[in-house]
Design a protein around this motif. Sequence first.
Motif: not given
Length: 176
Positions: A11-17, A21-27, A30-35, A60-64
């Motif tokens: 639930a935390r991960i989904l809420l952070d996502l 913005d959907k166009a900018t994937p979160v690595p 970063r999810l680890s830092q946020h949650t 990729g490099a800008s993936g997530g």
Amino acid sequence: MKLSAKTRYAARILLDLARHDKATPVPATRLSQHTGVSVQFIEQILKPLKQAGLTQSTRGASGGHSLAKNPTDITLADVVYLMEGGIQLTLCGSEDRAVCDSKDFCATRSAWVRVSNSLNQELAAITLQDLLDDYKTTNDKTGKSELFPICKLRMVHRKGRPPRGKAVARVRRKVA
């Protein structure tokens, strides 16, 4: 009944996502830092979320990772069902006679089934968007920006026992 850490963290991960913005994937880092969830555990949690179509990933490099659905279309019931198999307070709530052969004449079964159904309905009524809206309202009032602040009191009462010595004074000063 307690929900597993996997469910709460999902639930935390989904809420952070949902905040991004959907166009900018979160690595995952970063999810680890946020949650506050380790990268390894995040990867374990994201696998079933992706298989269920709740998240998507970009390589990729800008993936997530990002949400695959709108936050208004994902409920806490979806998360609990996916990670826990649903909420059923007792095994006797099952329709399977192999689980409980007294289901037709048990005096308490109907109560447990009603409570389980009520809990499932309540979870189905709460979307990620509802949680975001509630957070934004609270954030505006308090001025705090962390979505998942680390609870300092958790350090005070580890396993039901208070810490000893200098740690107590240090934590109490931080909490106060």
